[in-house]
Write a protein that holds these residues in place. Structure first.
Motif, PDB file in Angstrom:
ATOM      1  N   GLU A  38       0.844  -1.182   0.000  1.00  0.00           N
ATOM      2  CA  GLU A  38       0.000   0.000   0.000  1.00  0.00           C
ATOM      3  C   GLU A  38       0.887   1.242   0.000  1.00  0.00           C
ATOM      4  OE1 GLU A  38      -3.866   0.525   2.427  1.00  0.00           O
ATOM      5  OE2 GLU A  38      -2.291   1.470   3.623  1.00  0.00           O
TER       6      GLU A  38
ATOM      7  N   TRP B 236       1.173   5.647  -0.168  1.00  0.00           N
ATOM      8  CA  TRP B 236       0.494   6.908   0.138  1.00  0.00           C
ATOM      9  C   TRP B 236       1.260   8.050  -0.511  1.00  0.00           C
ATOM     10  CZ3 TRP B 236      -4.049   7.649   2.906  1.00  0.00           C
ATOM     11  CH2 TRP B 236      -4.562   6.518   3.542  1.00  0.00           C
TER      12      TRP B 236
ATOM     13  N   HIS C  85      -8.197  10.876  -0.132  1.00  0.00           N
ATOM     14  CA  HIS C  85      -8.512  11.351   1.213  1.00  0.00           C
ATOM     15  C   HIS C  85      -8.275  12.857   1.253  1.00  0.00           C
ATOM     16  CE1 HIS C  85      -8.647   7.215   2.860  1.00  0.00           C
ATOM     17  NE2 HIS C  85      -7.679   6.977   1.977  1.00  0.00           N
TER      18      HIS C  85
ATOM     19  N   ARG D 120      -4.618  13.381  -0.092  1.00  0.00           N
ATOM     20  CA  ARG D 120      -3.770  12.186  -0.033  1.00  0.00           C
ATOM     21  C   ARG D 120      -4.332  11.129  -0.962  1.00  0.00           C
ATOM     22  NH1 ARG D 120      -3.786  10.396   5.916  1.00  0.00           N
ATOM     23  NH2 ARG D 120      -1.833   9.332   5.380  1.00  0.00           N
TER      24      ARG D 120
ATOM     25  N   GLN E 157      -4.223   7.181  -1.856  1.00  0.00           N
ATOM     26  CA  GLN E 157      -3.914   5.847  -1.353  1.00  0.00           C
ATOM     27  C   GLN E 157      -4.001   4.853  -2.499  1.00  0.00           C
ATOM     28  OE1 GLN E 157      -6.677   4.364   1.523  1.00  0.00           O
ATOM     29  NE2 GLN E 157      -5.500   2.538   1.980  1.00  0.00           N
TER      30      GLN E 157
ATOM     31  N   GLN F  62      -3.785   0.911  -3.321  1.00  0.00           N
ATOM     32  CA  GLN F  62      -3.894  -0.384  -2.666  1.00  0.00           C
ATOM     33  C   GLN F  62      -3.428  -1.484  -3.619  1.00  0.00           C
ATOM     34  OE1 GLN F  62      -8.063  -0.435  -1.774  1.00  0.00           O
ATOM     35  NE2 GLN F  62      -7.848   0.774   0.104  1.00  0.00           N
TER      36      GLN F  62
END
Length: 775
Positions: free
Chosen positions: A517, A519, A553, A560, A562, A564
């Motif tokens: 993951e 960021w 986010h 942000r 993310q 995955q």
């Protein structure tokens, strides 16, 4: 025993003792009943319908106890009950006393009756020092009767005011003395009120309207107390002289006045029982029937003399009252107040046109009243020296008003200072400069100026706007909004400087393992709002929230991204964080590297050793399995991962699911539960070194442990499960080999033999079991 006692032998020895105690001696001559002096008799009280118990002395239990009863007014005792300590007998005639029984030597009477009034005698025969002697106990019993429910009767339920009324309270029964109390409750009263009369009769002479209402009496004696039902006394009276009221209330020397076009209500009330019937007359002409006459929209035609006639239909009596109604014409509505700004001054306006006569208006302020004007009052004051919050009142006088009509104007400056902001419009093609300074009386005047102090358009109150076309040379330009108010010296202002967005990223280069993951963080540090933040992918496309494996986010000025389950083929590359407003655009780049797990294992985490399953057996009811394993070869490891799936014979096995992932590196066995006995499972295990996994072990299915009594599970999910029980066959085999143990068990044969040759116990017996599984 001779004489009278000897004549009653057929009734048994107990009754014989009974009669002999009543009539002591052997002769047939009757003897008088022994008596104590009156003061020695114990007076007792009982209540009808309840229970009473009479105790016959104290001390050791007597041989025989005899109870007798002498009614009031009689001298002849009557037997009641007798007992010898074991059995007792109650005379049938004792039922007149109640339900009679004996408890030891005590006489118990339940559901006591009034016939039990009188004297009771207890004769007890005792044995002492081989001698017999008799003791006596005397009781005088008074039976009290509870008072019955009282009933109230009125001599006249609907008397005319001034007549005489008698209320009587009677009770059917009850032991004297009986006391009475009266209560009265008015129809609109707070509650019942004691009248103060304690006699069974209540005189109301003369009766008046205050006596109207409900009456109730209560009766009480030494035993109980009850209250009667309520009885209503309806006093007839009236009508009194009517009372006329007018709403809205306006009084004159002649009567009442009302404003034109208003709703006027004339109400008439004359006290009467039964209620009065009303008739309204205007100048001797009937206009309405009923207690209230409503003029929905008054006009000059409604002025006149109004008479209210009240009539009591029961008594056929009448009364009346007349009033004069005058219609005035005040100006419509209320005075209107306003405050207008002027250079270094304020102008107060008060208007209230119309009316007959014309309304008179006058301003009143902190420094005294101003001049009086008809219909329109204008007053200009210098703003210098006026405090913030100064209140000015316009007072309107008119004959149609009971009180002056008022309107107020408060001078106050807007709070704080003007507020400037920008808004992008029409697809960011224009920038709208907004300036607000709400509140204040009069309202503030606002104007926009450029950096050189040149006005941009005209001025306005409370809000000011100016539109700019978006173009590349707007960055860094300043604009000023200037606000002025009579009570604020000097003028106040707010400024705007148009700026392009300013961006920063947390890390320009981000590395993540394959399947991990990542960021990516971007923050906004300035710029003219509104500003739009977004992320662009490696191919320049905008990253949306709904895009697979991407989650955005937004937290204040941060955005942000993310990512995955990172995939090198789809996710690595350069990402752009872009900020856009109507002034300009700006962006920052972030390089995302997705490392393969094998590469990561060579660099940081070596591949862990391989694992083999050494044992996999079922446990309790096939809902649990015990798994044991061993590792092969050297290597670092941080734990183990167990996977399971439903194993269907042939192709089409289920997907692998994680059964346990929190296994310590030093563990070599694990118990797994939650299994379905009807499903055949397959298991495998892998060693872990942080995020690096070793090769999966071989796939195994669990087996039953040695000496397991559980049947095998046949088939897979979706098929039936057939259980073969061999116990009966094993017994049959043992019986065939040992006929001497089961001598009565005979095996049918096709050819009988008189001397069968026994089989050797060591010969094997072949048993074939055929099991058919039906899907």
């Amino acid at each position: 025993m001779v004489g009278q006692c000897a004549q009653h032998k057929p009734f048994g020895p107990l009754l014989l003792i009974h009669l002999c105690l009543l009539h002591p001696g052997a002769s047939e001559k009757p003897h008088p009943t022994p008596r104590l002096p009156a003061e020695e008799a114990e007076p007792l009280q009982g209540i009808r319908g309840r229970s009473v118990e009479l105790a016959c002395g104290s001390g050791p239990a007597p041989l025989v106890v005899l109870w007798s009863f002498t009614p009031l007014g009689s001298v002849v005792p009557r037997p009641v009950a007798v007992t010898d300590g074991v059995t007792f007998k109650v005379e049938p005639g004792a039922s007149a006393l109640g339900i009679v029984s004996l408890q030891n030597s005590s006489l118990v009477m339940r559901e006591l009756r009034e016939g039990a009034r009188g004297h009771f005698l207890c004769q007890a025969l005792h044995a002492s020092d081989d001698q017999l002697h008799t003791t006596y106990s005397y009781f005088t019993l008074a039976v009290l009767v509870p008072v019955s429910k009282p009933q109230v009767r009125l001599s006249d339920a609907s008397p005319v005011e001034g007549a005489s009324v008698m209320a009587t309270c009677t009770v059917r029964e009850g032991t004297e003395p009986v006391t009475f109390a009266w209560q009265h409750q008015a129809p609109q009263g707070p509650g019942e009120v004691l009248v103060g009369v304690k006699e069974p009769m209540l005189w109301l002479d003369p009766v008046n309207r205050t006596h109207l209402g409900w009456y109730m009496c209560s009766a009480r004696n030494a035993v109980s107390g009850l209250s009667s039902d309520r009885v209503f006394l309806d006093v007839v009276y009236g009508p009194d002289k009517p009372v006329v009221t007018v709403e809205p209330l306006g009084l004159t020397e002649e009567g009442f006045w009302a404003s034109e076009k208003e709703e006027v209500t004339l109400s008439c009330l004359a006290a009467s029982n039964p209620p009065s019937h009303y008739v309204w007359l205007c100048d001797d002409t009937q206009v309405h029937t009923g207690p209230t006459y409503v003029i929905a929209r008054a006009s000059r035609a409604h002025a006149g003399l109004y008479t209210c006639l009240a009539r009591n239909s029961y008594l056929d009596t009448r009364s009346q009252t007349s009033v004069q109604l005058t219609i005035y014409y005040p100006p419509a509505g209320q005075p209107s107040c306003a405050v207008l700004p002027a250079p270094a001054a304020v102008t107060l306006l008060c208007t209230w046109p119309g009316g007959l006569p014309t309304a008179q208006l006058q301003w009143e302020g902190p420094y005294g009243p101003g001049p009086t004007f008809p219909s329109n009052a204008t007053w200009t004051l210098t703003a210098i020296g006026l405090p913030n919050g100064s209140v000015f009142t316009c007072v309107g006088q008119h004959p149609a008003l009971a009180l002056p009509a008022l309107c107020r104007a408060t001078l106050w400056e807007p709070p704080q200072s003007p507020t400037c902001r920008t808004t992008a419009t029409v697809g960011d093609q224009f920038i709208l400069l907004s300036c607000e300074w709400p509140g204040g009386a009069p309202p503030a005047t606002l104007s926009w100026f450029d950096a050189q102090g040149r006005p941009l358009g005209g001025s306005s109150h409370s809000q000011a706007f100016h539109m700019l076309r978006a173009w590349g040379k707007l960055a860094g330009r300043e604009f000023t909004c200037r606000g002025s108010h009579p009570l604020r010296i000097p003028d106040v202002q707010c400024q705007l400087q148009l700026e392009a967005p300013q961006l920063t990223v947390a890390e320009p280069r981000v590395s993540v393992l394959e399947g991990g993951e990542a960021w990516l963080e971007c923050a906004l540090h300035g710029g003219t709002p509104p500003i739009q933040l977004l992320w662009l992918g490696p191919q320049g496309q905008q990253v949306e929230q709904s895009t697979s494996k991407f989650v955005l986010h937004s937290e204040g000025a941060q955005l942000r991204l993310q990512i995955q389950d990172a995939d090198p083929a789809h996710h690595r590359g350069t990402y752009q964080c872009v900020a856009h407003n109507a002034v300009d655009n700006s962006s920052r780049s972030v390089l995302l590297e997705v490392l393969s797990e094998r590469v990561a294992g060579l660099c940081g985490y070596p591949v862990p050793p391989n694992v083999t399953i050494s044992r996999l057996t079922y446990r309790r009811h096939r809902r649990e399995v015990q798994l044991q394993w061993a590792i092969q070869g050297p290597g670092n490891l941080t734990g183990f991962l167990v996977q399971q799936r439903a194993s269907v014979p042939g192709p089409g096995a289920g997907a692998w699911e994680t059964a346990a992932s929190d296994i310590e590196p030093e563990s070599r066995d694990r118990q797994l539960g939650g299994l379905d006995p009807g499903v055949l499972y397959a298991f495998r295990i892998l060693a872990l070194n942080h995020r690096t996994t070793g090769h999966p072990s071989e796939v195994k299915t669990p087996v039953d442990p040695p000496f397991s009594a559980y049947p095998a599970v046949l088939g897979a999910a979706g098929t039936g499960m057939v259980v073969a029980t061999l116990a009966s066959l094993l017994v049959f085999q043992y019986a065939a080999r040992h006929p001497q143990v089961f001598p009565r068990m005979e095996m049918p044969t096709s050819t009988p033999s008189s001397d069968p040759t026994p089989e050797s116990t060591d010969d094997p017996v072949n048993v074939t079991i055929t099991v058919t599984a039906t899907p």
